[in-house]
Scaffold this motif. Sequence first.
Motif, PDB file in Angstrom:
ATOM      1  N   VAL A  32      95.965 -12.198  16.547  1.00  0.00           N
ATOM      2  CA  VAL A  32      96.802 -13.190  15.865  1.00  0.00           C
ATOM      3  C   VAL A  32      98.134 -12.529  15.514  1.00  0.00           C
ATOM      4  O   VAL A  32      98.181 -11.450  14.930  1.00  0.00           O
ATOM      5  N   ALA A  33      99.222 -13.190  15.944  1.00  0.00           N
ATOM      6  CA  ALA A  33     100.569 -12.726  15.587  1.00  0.00           C
ATOM      7  C   ALA A  33     101.090 -13.689  14.532  1.00  0.00           C
ATOM      8  O   ALA A  33     100.601 -13.681  13.403  1.00  0.00           O
ATOM      9  N   GLY A  34     102.028 -14.564  14.880  1.00  0.00           N
ATOM     10  CA  GLY A  34     102.492 -15.543  13.891  1.00  0.00           C
ATOM     11  C   GLY A  34     101.415 -16.559  13.553  1.00  0.00           C
ATOM     12  O   GLY A  34     101.375 -17.122  12.466  1.00  0.00           O
ATOM     13  N   GLY A  35     100.533 -16.816  14.517  1.00  0.00           N
ATOM     14  CA  GLY A  35      99.416 -17.731  14.283  1.00  0.00           C
ATOM     15  C   GLY A  35      99.784 -19.201  14.334  1.00  0.00           C
ATOM     16  O   GLY A  35      98.953 -20.057  14.057  1.00  0.00           O
ATOM     17  N   HIS A  36     101.048 -19.520  14.685  1.00  0.00           N
ATOM     18  CA  HIS A  36     101.451 -20.921  14.580  1.00  0.00           C
ATOM     19  C   HIS A  36     101.044 -21.784  15.767  1.00  0.00           C
ATOM     20  O   HIS A  36     101.265 -22.989  15.762  1.00  0.00           O
ATOM     21  N   SER A  37     100.464 -21.186  16.787  1.00  0.00           N
ATOM     22  CA  SER A  37      99.753 -21.967  17.806  1.00  0.00           C
ATOM     23  C   SER A  37      98.245 -21.808  17.619  1.00  0.00           C
ATOM     24  O   SER A  37      97.497 -22.777  17.675  1.00  0.00           O
ATOM     25  N   LEU A  38      97.828 -20.568  17.367  1.00  0.00           N
ATOM     26  CA  LEU A  38      96.394 -20.280  17.305  1.00  0.00           C
ATOM     27  C   LEU A  38      95.714 -20.915  16.085  1.00  0.00           C
ATOM     28  O   LEU A  38      94.637 -21.519  16.220  1.00  0.00           O
ATOM     29  N   ILE A  39      96.311 -20.772  14.905  1.00  0.00           N
ATOM     30  CA  ILE A  39      95.644 -21.289  13.703  1.00  0.00           C
ATOM     31  C   ILE A  39      95.489 -22.819  13.761  1.00  0.00           C
ATOM     32  O   ILE A  39      94.394 -23.325  13.473  1.00  0.00           O
ATOM     33  N   PRO A  40      96.527 -23.578  14.182  1.00  0.00           N
ATOM     34  CA  PRO A  40      96.283 -25.025  14.344  1.00  0.00           C
ATOM     35  C   PRO A  40      95.159 -25.320  15.346  1.00  0.00           C
ATOM     36  O   PRO A  40      94.358 -26.243  15.121  1.00  0.00           O
TER      37      PRO A  40
END
Lengths: 290, 162
Positions: A32-40
């Motif tokens: 996980v980097a910024g997570g703004h694709s993965l977390i959603p």
Amino acid sequence: MQVPAQFAYAKAGSVDEAIALLRRHGPDALVVAGGHSLIPMMKLRLAEPTALIDINGLSELTGVAVQGDEVRLGAMVRHGEVLDSPVVREHFPILADAERLIADPIVRNRGTVGGSLCQADPSEDLSAAFSALRASVVIRSADGERVVPVREFHHGPYETAVAHGELLLEVRVPIRAATGSAYQKIERRAGDWAVASAGAVVTLDGDTVVDVGIGLTAVGAPHFVAPEAEDALRGGPATDDAFAAAARVAAEHCSPSADQRGPVDYKRHLVGELVTRTLQRATARARGEA
Amino acid sequence: MEITVRVNGVPQTRDVEPRLLLTHFLRDELRLTGTHWGCDTTNCGACVVRLDGVPVKSCTVLAVMADGASVDTVEGLAHGAELDPVQEGFVTCHGLQCGFCTPGMLMTTRALLDRDPDPSPATIREAISGQICRCTGYENIVRSVRWAAERTQAEQQSEVAP
């Protein structure tokens, strides 16, 4: 309320530790980097990693810097940093154009260059921009490093050359003389995914196009590029007629899908328009006119 | 896992699940309900807080990712009874009606003014373009931020004057 499935979490203190953690946590661990694709995606349970390896603390992966005849962007460089970078503005206006159209300023504070590439969303903007620029990426595993051209990086939607136990470290973009670049996107509302996008990189010798890169997003172009249109333009004159002819080739060879963003013929029409406009803008910039 | 987050200057240690989102950590664990929980999809910006000074949408940050970091929420904006100029601006210029988007708007525009003390209306609109307000049409929010910028500059000039 959207709640991700359960997962283990570990913060990496170095690139080597991140790779070791990935190996230790098995094939369903994700970075996980910024997570703004993965977390959603995790909140929607479209992604259910067993473990997240957090690389936000890795200063080894930060910074935008000129190294010889290349610019190096660390995988953890945030979108907002790309947009604010004087180096990017000077050498690669295509990246600044694209970043201005990615999501919104708050999301750009968090989302990263490496994350966008590794997410490999078919509508992602930087993949097309880096492909047009003929950039390459550096990937490290426990066995060492390898360099992969961005044009060979994507294996399909959400699939990349990064194998399990590997980490993308940086993007390297070649600096070319007499070159201009531009990116344009049609979106339904500010910050949305593209209906269609195009990016162009034009290298001139007088009024001749000696090299050209054309990137496409969201229209089913393999590896986010339009090689047939590049071939049509390379070696020819930098004129509006030549640009329009190349744009028609790009529109013909891409394979957009009909969806809620529009029908196929509309998307082909957009490709034609956007390729023409970005070639014009890139050429004007190569001439120092824009 | 145990995390310690410095929230509005106060270290807060809690044992949380890795899947807990920062917005729920603030609201449910710390009872700091000023940070609003809106769309849950990174779109509306009601949940914006500052993570090590940078505005982020806290519905898309894991609480564990903030371990060891500083988080500033709307509760920390005022200095005692004295409102931040941005808060005063929103009151004076009617920068809110229902107030749901306001905490996020305040945190984003405070960060904007920290970076750019005299932003143009266009710059303000760009800065808040990741946040949705369904009451004001944004006009009064832009006025509120301009009010805060002008008030701060006027105060600084009067401090410099003999």
